[in-house]
Design an enzyme around this catalytic site. Structure first.
Site, short mmCIF file in Angstrom:
data_model
loop_
_atom_site.label_atom_id
_atom_site.label_comp_id
_atom_site.label_asym_id
_atom_site.label_seq_id
_atom_site.Cartn_x
_atom_site.Cartn_y
_atom_site.Cartn_z
CB CYS A 258 -0.84 0.03 1.27
SG CYS A 258 -2.10 -1.19 1.23
N GLY B 57 3.44 -17.26 -5.79
CA GLY B 57 3.26 -16.81 -7.17
C GLY B 57 3.17 -17.98 -8.12
CB THR C 34 -0.49 -9.47 -7.70
OG1 THR C 34 -0.76 -8.22 -7.06
CG2 THR C 34 -1.46 -10.51 -7.18
C1 LIG Z 1 -8.29 -12.14 -5.61
C2 LIG Z 1 -7.01 -11.91 -4.89
C3 LIG Z 1 -6.99 -11.18 -3.70
C4 LIG Z 1 -5.79 -10.96 -3.02
N1 LIG Z 1 -5.81 -10.27 -1.84
C5 LIG Z 1 -4.64 -10.11 -1.14
C6 LIG Z 1 -4.64 -9.48 0.13
O1 LIG Z 1 -5.67 -9.09 0.68
N2 LIG Z 1 -3.44 -9.32 0.76
C7 LIG Z 1 -2.25 -9.77 0.23
O2 LIG Z 1 -1.19 -9.61 0.86
N3 LIG Z 1 -2.24 -10.40 -0.96
C8 LIG Z 1 -3.39 -10.58 -1.65
N4 LIG Z 1 -3.37 -11.25 -2.85
C9 LIG Z 1 -2.08 -11.77 -3.37
C10 LIG Z 1 -1.89 -13.25 -3.01
O3 LIG Z 1 -1.87 -13.45 -1.62
C11 LIG Z 1 -0.59 -13.81 -3.63
O4 LIG Z 1 0.52 -13.15 -3.04
C12 LIG Z 1 -0.51 -13.61 -5.13
O5 LIG Z 1 -1.78 -13.80 -5.73
C13 LIG Z 1 0.48 -14.58 -5.81
O6 LIG Z 1 0.16 -15.92 -5.52
P1 LIG Z 1 -0.78 -16.85 -6.47
O7 LIG Z 1 -0.23 -16.78 -7.87
O8 LIG Z 1 -0.69 -18.22 -5.85
O9 LIG Z 1 -2.16 -16.29 -6.38
C14 LIG Z 1 -4.57 -11.48 -3.55
C15 LIG Z 1 -4.60 -12.22 -4.75
C16 LIG Z 1 -5.78 -12.44 -5.42
C17 LIG Z 1 -5.76 -13.25 -6.70
#
Ligand SMILES: Cc1cc2nc3c(=O)[nH]c(=O)nc-3n(C[C@H](O)[C@H](O)[C@H](O)COP(=O)(O)O)c2cc1C
Length: 302
Positions: free
Chosen positions: A130, A243, A193
């Site tokens: 943030c 990721g 992300t």
């Molecule tokens: C729909 C969605 C909501 C997310 N909300 C958060 C969040 O509230 N806080 C956070 O630190 N990361 C958030 N992320 C990021 C995930 O925790 C993760 O770090 C990122 O998606 C990469 O992992 P992945 O490819 O397995 O999804 C969010 C990701 C997605 C897809």
């Protein structure tokens, strides 16, 4: 299927296996956290919560792209007051719970961390994606802000994990990672992300309501993997890789790159909750009786 040799130690925290529910997916209620815990995740992370309830950005908030998912949720969350009871529900079910928090200044992080500690969470994950209230810089891009926030929060007893924004600028990321380490973070989470967008060519407008968003899923795995590989050479504290983990092979790659555990988010939407068992099963057969610590970072050996 809970195997002894899947146990991992992340600083002072022990996990029954190296798979963790990532923040933002199924982490809003005690019931869903409990369900993921019962699906054999090694720990479960709450949705990131702030001081007050927040609605988030207007829709569309999620769009599928080739190999990944773009989201611009805008951190919708029920606020700290409401998540406390949800953490207690998950704790009652025996879950290892990570409370994820975000804020715009250090006082907010301190307040949130105190509440999460009181709720009984096993670790606190600082979501540093943030902007800072005064400088508007993304907190986790700035070593000084990262240091300042980690330092004040570190004063509480619960272990602190620092989760960094998706950032391919390696020298900056290394400085931030080191700043988190010297300020007392017990583990680093790499990464959140990565920035991206999608455009509807018929309307000629960005698809997401917020225009740009964060890319997750298989498309970001090689990027995340490289960051874990590089940063694990610069810090001593454990790294949690995140990721694009969808299969056990993905998790194993992260571990060989230097991660002590992995977080799984988008993969759950693709594979369902059996993903935690599947990953654990795959790691168990890869281990061939060895301990987890014997395979962490093996890709670095010459
Ligand atoms: C729909 C969605 C909501 C997310 N909300 C958060 C969040 O509230 N806080 C956070 O630190 N990361 C958030 N992320 C990021 C995930 O925790 C993760 O770090 C990122 O998606 C990469 O992992 P992945 O490819 O397995 O999804 C969010 C990701 C997605 C897809």
């Amino acid at each position: 299927m809970l195997k002894e040799n899947l146990k991992v130690k992340l600083g002072s925290l022990k996990l029954r296996n190296p798979t963790i529910l990532a923040a933002g997916i199924l982490g809003l209620t005690g019931g869903s956290l409990r369900r993921v815990w019962r699906s054999e995740a090694g720990a479960v992370t709450t949705k990131s919560v702030g001081i007050k309830p927040r609605e988030g950005y207007p829709g569309p908030r999620i769009v599928e792209t080739s190999g990944g998912l773009l989201n611009a949720m805008g951190l919708p969350n029920p606020g700290i007051k409401n998540i406390v009871d949800e953490i207690k529900i998950a704790k009652k079910a025996g879950a290892t719970v990570i409370g994820s928090i975000f804020g715009n200044k250090k006082e907010e992080f301190t307040h949130l961390a105190q509440k999460i500690e009181k709720a009984g969470a096993d670790a606190i994950e600082l979501n540093l994606s943030c902007p800072h209230a005064e400088t508007l810089t993304t907190i986790g891009h700035d070593p000084e802000l990262t240091r300042e926030i980690t330092e004040v929060v570190e004063k509480i007893e619960t272990p602190i994990w620092v989760k960094l924004p998706g950032n391919t600028h390696l020298s900056n990321l290394t400085q931030v990672a080191k700043a988190a380490e010297v300020s007392g973070a017990e583990s680093l989470v790499l990464s959140n992300t990565f920035p991206g967008m999608a455009i509807d060519i018929k309307t000629r407008r960005p698809i997401l309501g917020h225009e740009t968003g964060g890319l997750s899923g298989p498309a970001i795995k090689p990027i995340g993997l490289r960051l874990v590989y590089e940063i694990s050479q610069s810090v001593e504290i454990p790294i949690i890789g995140a990721g694009g983990i969808r299969k056990s092979e993905d998790a194993i790659e992260y571990i060989l790159a230097g991660a002590s555990a992995v977080e799984v988010g988008t993969g759950i939407m693709q594979e369902g909750l059996g993903i935690f068992q599947d990953i654990c099963r795959g790691i168990t057969s890869f281990l061939e009786g060895r301990e987890m610590k014997e395979i962490i970072g093996l890709a670095h050996q010459t």
